[in-house]
Design a protein around this motif. Structure first.
Motif, PDB file in Angstrom:
ATOM      1  N   PRO A 119       0.822  -1.212   0.000  1.00  0.00           N
ATOM      2  CA  PRO A 119       0.000   0.000   0.000  1.00  0.00           C
ATOM      3  C   PRO A 119       0.854   1.259   0.000  1.00  0.00           C
ATOM      4  CG  PRO A 119       0.062  -0.940   2.190  1.00  0.00           C
ATOM      5  CD  PRO A 119       0.798  -1.897   1.291  1.00  0.00           C
ATOM      6  N   ASN A 120       2.170   1.105   0.092  1.00  0.00           N
ATOM      7  CA  ASN A 120       3.099   2.221   0.077  1.00  0.00           C
ATOM      8  C   ASN A 120       2.859   3.076  -1.169  1.00  0.00           C
ATOM      9  OD1 ASN A 120       5.724   3.282  -1.069  1.00  0.00           O
ATOM     10  ND2 ASN A 120       6.375   2.773   1.011  1.00  0.00           N
ATOM     11  N   SER A 121       2.794   4.403  -0.999  1.00  0.00           N
ATOM     12  CA  SER A 121       2.492   5.314  -2.109  1.00  0.00           C
ATOM     13  C   SER A 121       3.478   5.171  -3.260  1.00  0.00           C
ATOM     14  CB  SER A 121       2.484   6.763  -1.626  1.00  0.00           C
ATOM     15  OG  SER A 121       1.464   6.953  -0.688  1.00  0.00           O
ATOM     16  N   GLU A 122       4.764   5.057  -2.951  1.00  0.00           N
ATOM     17  CA  GLU A 122       5.765   4.919  -4.013  1.00  0.00           C
ATOM     18  C   GLU A 122       5.556   3.638  -4.800  1.00  0.00           C
ATOM     19  OE1 GLU A 122       8.727   5.482  -6.691  1.00  0.00           O
ATOM     20  OE2 GLU A 122       7.795   6.940  -5.364  1.00  0.00           O
ATOM     21  N   ALA A 123       5.272   2.546  -4.114  1.00  0.00           N
ATOM     22  CA  ALA A 123       5.024   1.278  -4.794  1.00  0.00           C
ATOM     23  C   ALA A 123       3.792   1.387  -5.690  1.00  0.00           C
ATOM     24  CB  ALA A 123       4.840   0.153  -3.770  1.00  0.00           C
ATOM     25  N   GLN A 124       2.764   2.085  -5.213  1.00  0.00           N
ATOM     26  CA  GLN A 124       1.556   2.264  -6.025  1.00  0.00           C
ATOM     27  C   GLN A 124       1.851   3.098  -7.260  1.00  0.00           C
ATOM     28  OE1 GLN A 124      -2.073   3.355  -4.043  1.00  0.00           O
ATOM     29  NE2 GLN A 124      -1.419   2.358  -2.165  1.00  0.00           N
ATOM     30  N   ARG A 125       2.633   4.169  -7.102  1.00  0.00           N
ATOM     31  CA  ARG A 125       2.984   4.996  -8.263  1.00  0.00           C
ATOM     32  C   ARG A 125       3.761   4.176  -9.288  1.00  0.00           C
ATOM     33  NH1 ARG A 125       3.638   9.004  -4.146  1.00  0.00           N
ATOM     34  NH2 ARG A 125       5.868   8.535  -4.010  1.00  0.00           N
ATOM     35  N   GLN A 126       4.661   3.338  -8.823  1.00  0.00           N
ATOM     36  CA  GLN A 126       5.441   2.510  -9.745  1.00  0.00           C
ATOM     37  C   GLN A 126       4.552   1.507 -10.489  1.00  0.00           C
ATOM     38  OE1 GLN A 126       8.533   3.177 -10.635  1.00  0.00           O
ATOM     39  NE2 GLN A 126       8.389   4.895  -9.214  1.00  0.00           N
ATOM     40  N   ARG A 127       3.576   0.925  -9.778  1.00  0.00           N
ATOM     41  CA  ARG A 127       2.649  -0.010 -10.434  1.00  0.00           C
ATOM     42  C   ARG A 127       1.799   0.702 -11.466  1.00  0.00           C
ATOM     43  NH1 ARG A 127       1.710  -1.957  -5.206  1.00  0.00           N
ATOM     44  NH2 ARG A 127      -0.476  -1.441  -5.271  1.00  0.00           N
ATOM     45  N   VAL A 185      -2.191   9.499  -9.381  1.00  0.00           N
ATOM     46  CA  VAL A 185      -1.975  10.102 -10.698  1.00  0.00           C
ATOM     47  C   VAL A 185      -1.666  11.590 -10.544  1.00  0.00           C
ATOM     48  CG1 VAL A 185      -3.113  10.725 -12.879  1.00  0.00           C
ATOM     49  CG2 VAL A 185      -3.265   8.386 -12.006  1.00  0.00           C
ATOM     50  N   LYS A 186      -2.367  12.261  -9.649  1.00  0.00           N
ATOM     51  CA  LYS A 186      -2.089  13.683  -9.405  1.00  0.00           C
ATOM     52  C   LYS A 186      -0.652  13.871  -8.913  1.00  0.00           C
ATOM     53  CE  LYS A 186      -3.871  17.788  -7.044  1.00  0.00           C
ATOM     54  NZ  LYS A 186      -3.244  18.647  -8.006  1.00  0.00           N
ATOM     55  N   GLU A 187      -0.195  12.994  -8.032  1.00  0.00           N
ATOM     56  CA  GLU A 187       1.188  13.060  -7.569  1.00  0.00           C
ATOM     57  C   GLU A 187       2.163  12.878  -8.734  1.00  0.00           C
ATOM     58  OE1 GLU A 187       0.393  11.177  -3.125  1.00  0.00           O
ATOM     59  OE2 GLU A 187       1.280   9.921  -4.677  1.00  0.00           O
ATOM     60  N   LEU A 188       1.886  11.909  -9.583  1.00  0.00           N
ATOM     61  CA  LEU A 188       2.755  11.675 -10.735  1.00  0.00           C
ATOM     62  C   LEU A 188       2.813  12.904 -11.640  1.00  0.00           C
ATOM     63  CD1 LEU A 188       1.766   8.003 -11.545  1.00  0.00           C
ATOM     64  CD2 LEU A 188       4.039   8.807 -10.851  1.00  0.00           C
ATOM     65  N   ARG A 189       1.688  13.570 -11.799  1.00  0.00           N
ATOM     66  CA  ARG A 189       1.655  14.777 -12.632  1.00  0.00           C
ATOM     67  C   ARG A 189       2.381  15.941 -11.957  1.00  0.00           C
ATOM     68  NH1 ARG A 189      -4.645  14.201 -13.458  1.00  0.00           N
ATOM     69  NH2 ARG A 189      -4.716  13.045 -15.409  1.00  0.00           N
ATOM     70  N   ASP A 190       1.919  16.289 -10.772  1.00  0.00           N
ATOM     71  CA  ASP A 190       2.362  17.513 -10.105  1.00  0.00           C
ATOM     72  C   ASP A 190       3.765  17.422  -9.526  1.00  0.00           C
ATOM     73  OD1 ASP A 190      -0.183  18.353 -10.739  1.00  0.00           O
ATOM     74  OD2 ASP A 190      -0.924  18.356  -8.677  1.00  0.00           O
ATOM     75  N   ARG A 191       4.090  16.326  -8.875  1.00  0.00           N
ATOM     76  CA  ARG A 191       5.377  16.219  -8.196  1.00  0.00           C
ATOM     77  C   ARG A 191       6.483  15.647  -9.072  1.00  0.00           C
ATOM     78  NH1 ARG A 191       4.114  12.941  -2.956  1.00  0.00           N
ATOM     79  NH2 ARG A 191       6.370  12.799  -2.960  1.00  0.00           N
ATOM     80  N   PHE A 192       6.100  14.801 -10.053  1.00  0.00           N
ATOM     81  CA  PHE A 192       7.120  14.080 -10.801  1.00  0.00           C
ATOM     82  C   PHE A 192       7.161  14.427 -12.288  1.00  0.00           C
ATOM     83  CE2 PHE A 192       6.029  11.572  -7.063  1.00  0.00           C
ATOM     84  CZ  PHE A 192       7.277  11.482  -6.455  1.00  0.00           C
ATOM     85  N   GLY A 193       6.214  15.222 -12.782  1.00  0.00           N
ATOM     86  CA  GLY A 193       6.273  15.724 -14.144  1.00  0.00           C
ATOM     87  C   GLY A 193       5.796  14.800 -15.249  1.00  0.00           C
ATOM     88  N   TYR A 194       5.048  13.756 -14.917  1.00  0.00           N
ATOM     89  CA  TYR A 194       4.496  12.883 -15.949  1.00  0.00           C
ATOM     90  C   TYR A 194       3.283  13.557 -16.575  1.00  0.00           C
ATOM     91  CZ  TYR A 194       7.469   9.142 -14.296  1.00  0.00           C
ATOM     92  OH  TYR A 194       8.555   8.381 -13.955  1.00  0.00           O
ATOM     93  N   ARG A 195       3.134  13.404 -17.879  1.00  0.00           N
ATOM     94  CA  ARG A 195       1.962  13.944 -18.558  1.00  0.00           C
ATOM     95  C   ARG A 195       0.984  12.786 -18.737  1.00  0.00           C
ATOM     96  NH1 ARG A 195       1.765  15.177 -24.253  1.00  0.00           N
ATOM     97  NH2 ARG A 195      -0.418  15.599 -24.565  1.00  0.00           N
ATOM     98  N   ILE A 196      -0.059  12.800 -17.933  1.00  0.00           N
ATOM     99  CA  ILE A 196      -1.075  11.748 -17.954  1.00  0.00           C
ATOM    100  C   ILE A 196      -2.410  12.405 -18.242  1.00  0.00           C
ATOM    101  CG2 ILE A 196      -2.226   9.931 -16.623  1.00  0.00           C
ATOM    102  CD1 ILE A 196       0.379   9.784 -14.919  1.00  0.00           C
ATOM    103  N   GLU A 197      -3.066  11.968 -19.305  1.00  0.00           N
ATOM    104  CA  GLU A 197      -4.375  12.513 -19.663  1.00  0.00           C
ATOM    105  C   GLU A 197      -5.473  11.660 -19.047  1.00  0.00           C
ATOM    106  OE1 GLU A 197      -4.683  12.860 -23.891  1.00  0.00           O
ATOM    107  OE2 GLU A 197      -3.188  14.451 -23.972  1.00  0.00           O
TER     108      GLU A 197
END
Length: 108
Positions: A31-39, A66-78
């Protein structure tokens, strides 16, 4: 009368986390946030994913991750809104369909 047992919190007294704690931190279904982002990223690199798809791999706060990936890490996810029918046959109108459009420099 039942014997009384006490449990100490993970790692207390030994200076190291117990095996269960380590497995929980680093397992694929953590359930770790980083593990979820990686999945999520691994899944999106294969194809677009709905919230229902992400639930199947243990992501229950997909919008937050997904918001974390966009805002904190710079991924462009539509995000597109779609209607999904779950495995029990229920309609879920306005479910999110996430598509990875680009990754930040040096990612992957």
């Amino acid at each position: 009368m039942k014997p009384r047992t006490t449990k100490s919190p993970a790692g207390q007294g030994t200076g190291t986390p117990n095996q269960n704690t380590l497995q929980r931190q680093f397992s694929a279904r953590s359930p770790n946030s980083e593990a979820q982002r990686q999945r999520i990223l691994a899944a999106l690199r294969c194809r677009p994913q709905t919230t229902e798809d992400l639930r199947k791999i243990g992501i229950f706060q997909a919008a937050t991750r997904v918001k974390e990936l966009r805002d904190r890490f710079g991924y462009r996810i539509e995000t597109a809104l779609v209607t999904v029918i779950d495995r029990e046959g229920f309609l879920h109108p306005r479910a999110a369909l996430y598509s990875l459009r680009s990754e930040p420099e040096g990612a992957a």
